[in-house]
Scaffold this active site. Structure first.
Site, PDB file in Angstrom:
ATOM      1  N   LYS A 176      -2.843   4.530  -3.795  1.00 55.88           N
ATOM      2  CA  LYS A 176      -4.743   3.708  -3.976  1.00 55.88           C
ATOM      3  C   LYS A 176      -5.400   3.864  -2.210  1.00 55.88           C
ATOM      4  O   LYS A 176      -6.797   2.962  -3.221  1.00 55.88           O
ATOM      5  CB  LYS A 176      -3.733   2.803  -4.705  1.00 55.88           C
ATOM      6  CG  LYS A 176      -3.398   2.647  -6.700  1.00 55.88           C
ATOM      7  CD  LYS A 176      -2.500   1.454  -6.779  1.00 55.88           C
ATOM      8  CE  LYS A 176      -1.739   2.238  -8.098  1.00 55.88           C
ATOM      9  NZ  LYS A 176      -0.181   3.165  -7.710  1.00 55.88           N
ATOM     10  N   ALA A 199       1.021  -1.448   0.379  1.00 56.77           N
ATOM     11  CA  ALA A 199      -0.218  -0.210   0.191  1.00 56.77           C
ATOM     12  C   ALA A 199       0.521   1.258  -0.171  1.00 56.77           C
ATOM     13  O   ALA A 199       0.505   2.198  -0.343  1.00 56.77           O
ATOM     14  CB  ALA A 199      -1.446  -0.136   1.488  1.00 56.77           C
ATOM     15  N   ALA A 200       2.185   1.692   0.547  1.00 52.30           N
ATOM     16  CA  ALA A 200       3.107   2.382   0.759  1.00 52.30           C
ATOM     17  C   ALA A 200       3.399   2.977  -0.644  1.00 52.30           C
ATOM     18  O   ALA A 200       3.682   2.235  -1.274  1.00 52.30           O
ATOM     19  CB  ALA A 200       3.924   2.510   1.491  1.00 52.30           C
ATOM     20  N   PRO A 201       3.343   4.484  -1.071  1.00 50.78           N
ATOM     21  CA  PRO A 201       2.595   5.319   0.531  1.00 50.78           C
ATOM     22  C   PRO A 201       0.864   5.851   0.526  1.00 50.78           C
ATOM     23  O   PRO A 201       1.434   6.833   0.750  1.00 50.78           O
ATOM     24  CB  PRO A 201       3.455   6.483   0.134  1.00 50.78           C
ATOM     25  CG  PRO A 201       3.195   6.339  -1.935  1.00 50.78           C
ATOM     26  CD  PRO A 201       3.407   4.685  -2.199  1.00 50.78           C
ATOM     27  N   GLY A 202       0.139   5.079  -0.231  1.00 50.62           N
ATOM     28  CA  GLY A 202      -0.611   5.551   0.320  1.00 50.62           C
ATOM     29  C   GLY A 202      -1.688   5.723  -1.230  1.00 50.62           C
ATOM     30  O   GLY A 202      -3.209   6.283  -0.895  1.00 50.62           O
ATOM     31  N   CYS A 233       2.847  -0.655 -12.738  1.00 52.57           N
ATOM     32  CA  CYS A 233       3.987   0.276 -13.923  1.00 52.57           C
ATOM     33  C   CYS A 233       4.806   0.004 -14.684  1.00 52.57           C
ATOM     34  O   CYS A 233       5.590   0.210 -14.575  1.00 52.57           O
ATOM     35  CB  CYS A 233       3.811   1.199 -12.884  1.00 52.57           C
ATOM     36  SG  CYS A 233       5.591   1.610 -11.794  1.00 52.57           S
ATOM     37  N   ASP A 276      -0.752  -3.557  -6.117  1.00 52.44           N
ATOM     38  CA  ASP A 276       0.217  -3.060  -7.117  1.00 52.44           C
ATOM     39  C   ASP A 276       1.199  -2.905  -6.914  1.00 52.44           C
ATOM     40  O   ASP A 276       1.927  -2.937  -6.120  1.00 52.44           O
ATOM     41  CB  ASP A 276      -0.491  -1.890  -6.709  1.00 52.44           C
ATOM     42  CG  ASP A 276       1.038  -0.932  -7.829  1.00 52.44           C
ATOM     43  OD1 ASP A 276       0.211  -0.610  -8.532  1.00 52.44           O
ATOM     44  OD2 ASP A 276       0.801  -0.003  -7.212  1.00 52.44           O
ATOM     45  N   ASP A 279       2.233  -3.040   4.290  1.00 54.61           N
ATOM     46  CA  ASP A 279       3.475  -2.744   3.343  1.00 54.61           C
ATOM     47  C   ASP A 279       4.578  -3.883   4.013  1.00 54.61           C
ATOM     48  O   ASP A 279       4.293  -3.943   5.282  1.00 54.61           O
ATOM     49  CB  ASP A 279       3.920  -1.791   2.950  1.00 54.61           C
ATOM     50  CG  ASP A 279       4.525  -1.305   1.638  1.00 54.61           C
ATOM     51  OD1 ASP A 279       3.778  -0.565   1.616  1.00 54.61           O
ATOM     52  OD2 ASP A 279       5.855  -1.854   1.836  1.00 54.61           O
TER      53      ASP A 279
END
Lengths: 301, 151
Positions: free
Chosen positions: A116, A111-114, A230, A177, A134
């Site tokens: 999404k 999740a970091a940095p948040g 990405c 992600d 994370d």
């Protein structure tokens, strides 16, 4: 096209308009923001941004705007009030594909940095629970700071590697992600060098496969899993999804994204992938004017 | 989880001091660490997370500072819009001066205690009002620095 830097040269066979793609890599990508209606009415946020001299252009995605400002976005009043989150436009895509609903239990595994995780909270009207996980402590600091700045109450921050996430299948939806080579961010500098290239020799596809299989095991039967990166590299994308399809009872779902997309690949460098990998979605930076992205929308059968 | 009388004390403080209706906080749990009380959206799914290594949950809501309750900046920014009293409406230049000097004169008949800071309807956090007419900055350092650069 002969001077395309490695590894991009090996992708020119499948990237649409490869010359346009290579030419676009010397341009900077425009900045975008997401506005945060949890903190204030949308009209107030837009009014304040206008007062601060920010020129906004609609993107066709709810809450996302292209933002032109002579000032750094992180120095704006709207930023410190938690009204905005500067974020790549393409970062919206995995969350839109996940399609979380109010009241659900959702896991954002990396999740970091948040960006999404907090977008998921917005779509859930700050109800239900988002587990923002994370595995690196130093990254949790930025994640927590963003959750607080945006005023979110439905998020639990956890520090777990994939090996110690809970057993069982508690989650309605899971987003992976995944850490990746970040080739969707690549730009070419004045000396033909690649900017934003990540260093290190980690075996990313092995990590990504492990994360995706673990994430799948945490979703309820019938629940939704989204895998995104990405990067452009098929070995970190379709090959990872293909691995899951071989290991588990997973099925890819079609999706019509709000930005221009290309179908996933079913073959790369002589390796064939499951034919349903065409249901994956690829987003190229020269087509969407944002970071290149890949995503797969998966249901647990 | 907090005992119900402690919850009532905290929610009662927000209602009595700032006029934020107690029902505003009905959908939330209050959870305590050693110094801070967190506001967490209630959800049955939280039970399933007990085995995970939880770093933090929800939004920091209130702290006890020198024996007094102090609402956090983040909670005031989020719920301050529902407040109807003890609100200091300042210009951005006065807010900046408060951040720079640490104290400004504010002629109001507030009772001593924390007051909500607003500029043009935007809520920044809270600061300490002391009689007579003293407003002492209690915003976090990084926010103070940012506000000083804005004016």
């Amino acid at each position: 096209m002969e001077d395309a830097p490695s590894p991009l040269a090996s992708y020119l066979d499948f990237i649409p308009d490869p010359e346009e793609y290579l030419g676009s890599l010397t341009d900077f990508l425009p900045p975008y923001i997401r506005i945060n209606p949890i903190k204030a009415p949308v009209s107030r946020i837009l009014g304040l941004l206008q007062e601060e001299g920010v020129r906004l252009a609609d993107t066709g995605i709810s809450w996302f705007y292209q933002a032109a400002s002579s000032r750094v976005l992180g120095s704006l009043r709207a930023y410190h009030l938690g009204y905005i989150y500067p974020q790549a436009l393409s970062s919206a895509l995995p969350v839109l594909a996940l399609d979380p609903e109010p009241g659900e239990l959702v896991l954002d595994m990396c999740a970091a940095p948040g960006g999404k995780a907090t977008h998921i909270s917005q779509l859930m009207d700050d109800t239900g629970t988002v587990v923002a996980n994370d595995r690196k402590y130093r990254r949790i600091t930025a994640l927590t700071a963003n959750i607080k700045r945006l005023g979110i109450t439905n998020t639990v921050v956890t520090l777990n590697s994939r090996t110690i996430l809970p057993a069982g299948q508690p989650f309605d939806r899971v987003l992976v992600d995944a850490p990746c080579s970040g080739e969707g961010r690549y730009r070419i500098g004045p000396h033909r060098e690649i900017i934003h290239r990540k260093r290190g020799r980690t075996d990313l596809p092995a990590i990504q496969k492990g994360l995706l299989v673990k994430a799948f095991d945490l979703v309820k039967p019938g629940g939704m899993l989204v895998y995104s990166t990405c990067t452009i590299n098929p070995l970190e994308n379709e090959a990872v999804v293909h691995h899951l399809l071989q290991q588990r009872s997973a099925r890819l779902l079609p999706w019509t994204p709000p930005l221009e997309w290309s179908p996933g690949l079913t073959e790369f460098m002589g390796k064939e992938y499951d034919t349903s990998c065409r249901l994956c979605r690829r987003f190229y930076p020269h087509r969407i004017r944002s970071v290149g992205f890949f995503l797969a929308r998966i249901v647990k059968v | 989880m907090l005992r119900s009388d402690t919850r009532e004390e905290i929610i009662g403080y927000w209602e009595e001091r700032f006029g934020v209706p107690a029902r505003t906080f009905d959908p939330y749990l209050l959870m305590a660490s050693s110094r801070t009380v967190y506001l967490v959206r209630e959800n049955p799914g939280l039970e399933l997370l007990k085995t995970m290594r939880i770093q933090n949950a929800g939004l920091p809501f209130i702290r006890k500072v020198a024996g007094y309750l102090k609402p956090t900046t983040f909670a005031v920014q989020r719920f301050g819009a529902w407040a109807g009293k003890c609100i200091a409406n300042l210009s951005i230049s006065d807010l900046s001066r408060l951040c720079r000097d640490g104290e400004i004169k504010l002629e109001k008949d507030f009772s001593p205690g924390y007051v909500i800071l607003r500029t043009d309807g935007d809520t920044w956090g809270c600061s300490l009002f002391l009689s007579p007419d003293r407003l002492l900055c209690r915003l976090p350092k990084n926010l103070r620095k940012a506000i000083m650069q804005m004016a």
